[in-house]
Design a protein around this motif. Structure first.
Motif, PDB file in Angstrom:
ATOM      1  N   UNK A   1      33.638  26.741  28.168  1.00 39.37           N
ATOM      2  CA  UNK A   1      34.930  27.265  27.695  1.00 39.37           C
ATOM      3  C   UNK A   1      35.931  27.374  28.853  1.00 39.37           C
ATOM      4  N   UNK A   2      36.583  26.273  29.168  1.00 41.08           N
ATOM      5  CA  UNK A   2      37.396  26.205  30.379  1.00 41.08           C
ATOM      6  C   UNK A   2      38.557  27.186  30.371  1.00 41.08           C
ATOM      7  N   UNK A   3      39.269  27.298  29.249  1.00 40.93           N
ATOM      8  CA  UNK A   3      40.416  28.208  29.181  1.00 40.93           C
ATOM      9  C   UNK A   3      39.965  29.648  29.355  1.00 40.93           C
ATOM     10  N   UNK A   4      38.826  29.973  28.753  1.00 42.99           N
ATOM     11  CA  UNK A   4      38.288  31.333  28.837  1.00 42.99           C
ATOM     12  C   UNK A   4      37.857  31.650  30.269  1.00 42.99           C
ATOM     13  N   UNK A   5      37.224  30.689  30.922  1.00 45.41           N
ATOM     14  CA  UNK A   5      36.765  30.893  32.296  1.00 45.41           C
ATOM     15  C   UNK A   5      37.954  31.057  33.245  1.00 45.41           C
ATOM     16  N   UNK A   6      38.985  30.262  33.070  1.00 41.26           N
ATOM     17  CA  UNK A   6      40.178  30.359  33.910  1.00 41.26           C
ATOM     18  C   UNK A   6      40.849  31.716  33.740  1.00 41.26           C
ATOM     19  N   UNK A   7      40.940  32.182  32.502  1.00 47.01           N
ATOM     20  CA  UNK A   7      41.551  33.486  32.258  1.00 47.01           C
ATOM     21  C   UNK A   7      40.714  34.612  32.848  1.00 47.01           C
ATOM     22  N   UNK A   8      39.393  34.465  32.782  1.00 51.71           N
ATOM     23  CA  UNK A   8      38.515  35.475  33.382  1.00 51.71           C
ATOM     24  C   UNK A   8      38.722  35.536  34.895  1.00 51.71           C
ATOM     25  N   UNK A   9      38.841  34.385  35.534  1.00 51.34           N
ATOM     26  CA  UNK A   9      39.165  34.338  36.975  1.00 51.34           C
ATOM     27  C   UNK A   9      40.408  35.172  37.252  1.00 51.34           C
ATOM     28  N   UNK A  10      41.452  34.903  36.502  1.00 53.08           N
ATOM     29  CA  UNK A  10      42.735  35.579  36.719  1.00 53.08           C
ATOM     30  C   UNK A  10      42.610  37.082  36.499  1.00 53.08           C
ATOM     31  N   UNK A  11      41.888  37.465  35.477  1.00 60.10           N
ATOM     32  CA  UNK A  11      41.744  38.889  35.156  1.00 60.10           C
ATOM     33  C   UNK A  11      40.928  39.621  36.212  1.00 60.10           C
ATOM     34  N   UNK A  12      39.874  38.993  36.692  1.00 59.02           N
ATOM     35  CA  UNK A  12      39.026  39.624  37.715  1.00 59.02           C
ATOM     36  C   UNK A  12      39.810  39.812  39.002  1.00 59.02           C
ATOM     37  N   UNK A  13      40.578  38.798  39.405  1.00 59.87           N
ATOM     38  CA  UNK A  13      41.387  38.933  40.627  1.00 59.87           C
ATOM     39  C   UNK A  13      42.372  40.083  40.504  1.00 59.87           C
ATOM     40  N   UNK A  14      43.004  40.185  39.332  1.00 64.92           N
ATOM     41  CA  UNK A  14      43.968  41.263  39.125  1.00 64.92           C
ATOM     42  C   UNK A  14      43.297  42.627  39.172  1.00 64.92           C
ATOM     43  N   UNK A  15      42.102  42.732  38.604  1.00 65.80           N
ATOM     44  CA  UNK A  15      41.413  44.022  38.612  1.00 65.80           C
ATOM     45  C   UNK A  15      40.973  44.407  40.021  1.00 65.80           C
ATOM     46  N   UNK A  16      40.489  43.442  40.777  1.00 65.44           N
ATOM     47  CA  UNK A  16      40.084  43.740  42.152  1.00 65.44           C
ATOM     48  C   UNK A  16      41.273  44.210  42.988  1.00 65.44           C
ATOM     49  N   UNK A  17      42.444  43.601  42.750  1.00 66.65           N
ATOM     50  CA  UNK A  17      43.627  44.044  43.493  1.00 66.65           C
ATOM     51  C   UNK A  17      44.010  45.469  43.137  1.00 66.65           C
ATOM     52  N   UNK A  18      43.613  45.890  41.974  1.00 64.54           N
ATOM     53  CA  UNK A  18      43.964  47.237  41.541  1.00 64.54           C
ATOM     54  C   UNK A  18      43.104  48.336  42.131  1.00 64.54           C
ATOM     55  N   UNK A  19      41.993  47.982  42.749  1.00 61.58           N
ATOM     56  CA  UNK A  19      41.126  48.992  43.375  1.00 61.58           C
ATOM     57  C   UNK A  19      41.697  49.365  44.744  1.00 61.58           C
ATOM     58  N   UNK A  20      42.231  50.546  44.870  1.00 59.46           N
ATOM     59  CA  UNK A  20      42.865  50.937  46.141  1.00 59.46           C
ATOM     60  C   UNK A  20      42.375  52.277  46.675  1.00 59.46           C
TER      61      UNK A  20
END
Length: 787
Positions: free
Chosen positions: A214-233
């Motif tokens: 599921x390429x679209x799903x995997x790409x979106x998961x990449x984007x979401x994980x990066x955003x969540x990691x940036x939110x940990x401060x």
């Protein structure tokens, strides 16, 4: 997150409802991650039965209607409980839950009535269920890009990657703590099917079982994980992420994160737990340097692990002088004296003494017997079970013994180092260094056959290293070019000089390899470049002498060799006289006792001047015999000495001795495979081989005939062709210089001869080419392949 209005347009699922309501056992689980359509399906089933859905964490008796309880466990609940009274009352129990949620109070019911479970695969759409209910393009996207996951039906109808990523972040990742989120991000770098991780239950199973589908799903998961990691401060989240990175063997990434948020002490702790100094061998050098050099002066002053990681980085970059300054500043000026550092009862720590051993290698220090005794005492402090430290110790001994020309002891040290590496399961990069050392050892000694085996093993080991090793590949290119040169193929070495030598020389290189590089590269320059640019190459090495002062003798000896090859004997002698050790007597007794690398090289260079002298004196044979009897004279040098003997015998018109010495030299070359030494000594060899009777005699032996064939190919440079075509060394020089546009005056300055002498040599050159002008000489020489 609310989905667009199209999300409310749901596909009816009558067949699935029938299966759910008709499932045996009285208890049905809809167990799947968020987005599987559990809530929608449960509400449709409840509506068909004429009852409502309970969304509480603990259902009440009033939620049981007509014997049915449709219980949608809240997504935020980690656990939920069904009371005994409700459990005894309900006849048909349907529970919608996420895989990680724990539900208690059901044991008696499940034991006696059993249960039926609809998992994520059962809840996802398949092609048969959809049928013709969706347009073909929408159906294809839903099944291929989104793996049939019910929540993504709106995306199949109207794709919106940013909205999809935001939905995944809020729905799948919102309850995921920093540690699992970090482990998920690492898995996404190189996803493999069926990972055994705690975050798997939060995602649609298709992402874990078929991560590439599921390429679209995997790409979106990449984007979401990066955003969540940036939110940990906050501090707690940063620490948890760093711990997850460290546990995943990403200490540099952990340190970067901690340093970004001001947690320097914690970053230093990660460095220490990651084996500190050894971490550089498991990391990309640029990444390691960028991270390590961020530590402040305050922590450098108080933390030896950080200090030595920084100094090791600087050493890798060729900044030995800065290393000396930094260690003296923080450890005291007596740290620069290795005897004080390695002495018994020293105030320095074990780590400080180990690093001083590394510095000794980079300083090109050849240990005395007293120093080796100190090193032996230092061995007593090495931890018995730490194989990598022991391997590194023997690697240092290997380097030292190569410098001392104790080749058997060096091979023994290499064997011990490799034994310790095998005990720890191997370390490709460090094993590469051992085999590269062995290649240099064998080539320095003159045994190219053994060197080829070691070089192939070195390449195999380097190929197993998973991070970038650009400088190490340059080292490998050098020894492979040297091997090609030894096999009569000099072009690879010429290319290395042209394209890689400068970058190679700017970085950290253990000195025996640097001396090796100067030896071979300067030979390539002498053989294949005009006389006018050769001094420029050797002069360029002075840039490296400020920190590697022990290179001075090597560079000047090679410069003197270049002068010798040009027939400029007086200049060669003048340069050699300026070197330390030049005042020592050239007597058989002295030569037989020489031990140091530079002393032997200097004596050989001085002896070469004497061999070229028209009247070398009666002692020359005894001097050669003394060097042949010296245990530290290499096999390669022994071949050169035999050629010199043949040259001297030829000048004395002793044909029998000439043939005997020349045959012995060529036989040794054939056995060792070090054909390059013939090219290096062609000043003496070429006149001997031009004699027809001598050549016919030598070529009766097949091995010697093959050796001479390789030699002929190795000197096929334009300049060598000119020499083979009848030009003298001086005429070949003049031909190159006039082709470069040099006027007579500049030629005279370059060659340190008078202008009338230039004109004399030019007249002879023109006569041999059958021309009268420069332009015609250049044209004729190019036609002959001499330019």
């Amino acid at each position: 997150m609310s989905l667009p209005p199209s999300a409310q347009t749901l596909l009816p699922r009558p067949a699935l409802l029938d299966r759910l309501l008709g499932a045996p056992g009285g208890t049905v689980f809809l167990r799947a991650p968020a987005g599987a359509g559990k809530t929608c399906l449960m509400r449709a089933a409840a509506a068909r039965m004429g009852v409502s859905v309970c969304d509480l964490q603990h259902p009440r008796l009033s939620d049981v209607q007509a014997g049915w309880l449709f219980w949608n466990v809240p997504g935020s609940a980690r656990s939920a409980r069904l009371s005994a009274h409700v459990a005894e009352t309900v006849t048909h129990l349907v529970i919608a839950q996420r895989p990680g949620q724990k539900i208690t109070g059901l044991a008696r019911r499940l034991l006696h009535g059993g249960a039926h479970t609809f998992d994520a695969a059962a809840l996802a759409f398949d092609a048969e269920e959809i049928g013709t209910a969706l347009p073909a393009a929408v159906k294809r996207r839903l099944l291929q890009d989104y793996a049939g996951w019910p929540a993504f039906l709106p995306m199949a109808r109207d794709p919106d990657p940013d909205l999809l990523a935001a939905y995944i972040g809020e729905t799948f990742l919102s309850q995921m703590s920093p540690g699992p989120t970090t482990r998920l991000s690492l898995w996404l770098e190189a996803p493999v099917p069926d990972p055994q991780e705690d975050w798997c239950d939060a995602l649609p199973p298709c992402l874990c079982t078929e991560p590439g589908a599921p390429t679209a799903l995997l790409s979106a998961l990449h984007q979401a994980v990066r955003a969540r990691l940036r939110g940990f401060s906050d501090t707690g989240a940063v620490t948890e992420v760093a711990q997850a990175l460290e546990a995943a063997h990403r200490p540099l990434a952990a340190m970067e994160l901690l340093l970004d948020h001001g947690h320097e002490a914690h970053a230093a702790q990660v460095l220490s737990q990651s084996r500190g100094l050894e971490l550089i061998y498991d990391s990309d050098l640029e990444d390691f340097s960028r991270t390590i050099l961020r530590f402040s002066q305050d922590i450098i002053a108080t933390n030896e692990t950080v200090l030595f990681a920084i100094t090791r980085t600087l050493m890798k970059q060729g900044e030995l002088q800065r290393v000396r300054q930094l260690t003296a500043k923080h450890l005291g000026s007596d740290y620069l004296d290795p005897l004080k550092v390695l002495a018994r009862g020293t105030r320095f720590s074990f780590a400080a003494r180990r690093f001083r051993l590394n510095m000794m290698i980079s300083e090109d220090m050849t240990p005395s017997d007293a120093m080796l005794q100190r090193l032996g005492e230092f061995m007593a402090d090495y931890p018995v079970g730490d194989g990598q430290k022991w391997a590194a110790f023997y690697n240092a001994l290997l380097e030292f013994e190569i410098r001392r020309r104790n080749f058997r002891e060096a091979e023994a040290a290499a064997a011990r180092a490799l034994l310790y590496f095998r005990k720890i399961g191997g370390h490709p990069l460090l094993e590469f260094f051992i085999h590269l050392h062995l290649t240099v050892l064998h080539l320095t000694n003159g045994d190219a056959r053994l060197a080829r085996t070691a070089a192939q093993t070195a390449r195999d080991k380097l190929g197993c290293v998973t991070h970038p090793v650009v400088q190490e590949y340059r080292m490998l290119h050098l020894v492979e070019a040297a091997l090609a040169y030894e096999n009569g193929q000099p072009q690879k070495l010429v290319t290395f000089v042209q394209q890689e030598f400068d970058a190679f020389a700017r970085a950290e290189i253990w000195p025996s390899l640097f001396h090796f590089a100067i030896q071979y590269s300067s030979q390539a320059v002498m053989d294949h470049y005009p006389a006018s640019i050769r001094p420029g190459f050797l002069d360029g090495l002075w840039l490296h002498l400020a920190e590697r002062m022990n290179l001075l003798a090597t560079v000047q000896i090679r410069t003197a060799t270049a002068y010798q090859n040009e027939g400029r004997i007086s200049e060669a002698e003048l340069m050699l006289q300026g070197l330390e050790g030049a005042a020592l007597a050239m007597t058989p007794e002295h030569l037989a006792q020489l031990r140091l690398r530079d002393d032997i090289a200097l004596s050989l260079a001085r002896l070469r001047c004497m061999v070229e002298d028209p009247a070398p004196g009666p002692a020359i044979d005894r001097l050669i015999t003394a060097l042949e009897g010296n245990a530290r004279t290499t096999l390669r040098e022994m071949v050169a000495l035999k050629i010199w003997r043949a040259h001297l015998a030829h000048r004395r018109r002793d044909s029998g001795a000439t043939r005997r010495h020349l045959e012995a030299a060529l036989t040794s070359v054939s056995r060792l495979g070090c054909f390059g030494v013939l090219s290096e000594q062609r000043l003496f060899l070429a006149p001997l081989l031009r004699e027809k009777r001598m050549r016919q005699y030598l070529e009766t032996a097949p091995d010697i005939r093959a050796t001479l064939s390789i030699y002929a190919g190795s000197i096929s440079s334009p300049r060598a062709k000119a020499r083979a075509g009848g030009l003298t060394e001086r005429e070949a020089q003049l031909l190159q210089l006039i082709a470069g546009g040099y006027p007579n005056k500049r030629i005279a300055q370059t060659l340190h001869i008078a202008e009338p002498t230039v004109k004399f040599h030019l007249s002879r050159l023109y006569a041999k080419l059958g021309v009268r002008r420069r332009s015609d000489a250049i044209q004729s020489a190019r036609a002959l392949g001499w330019l």
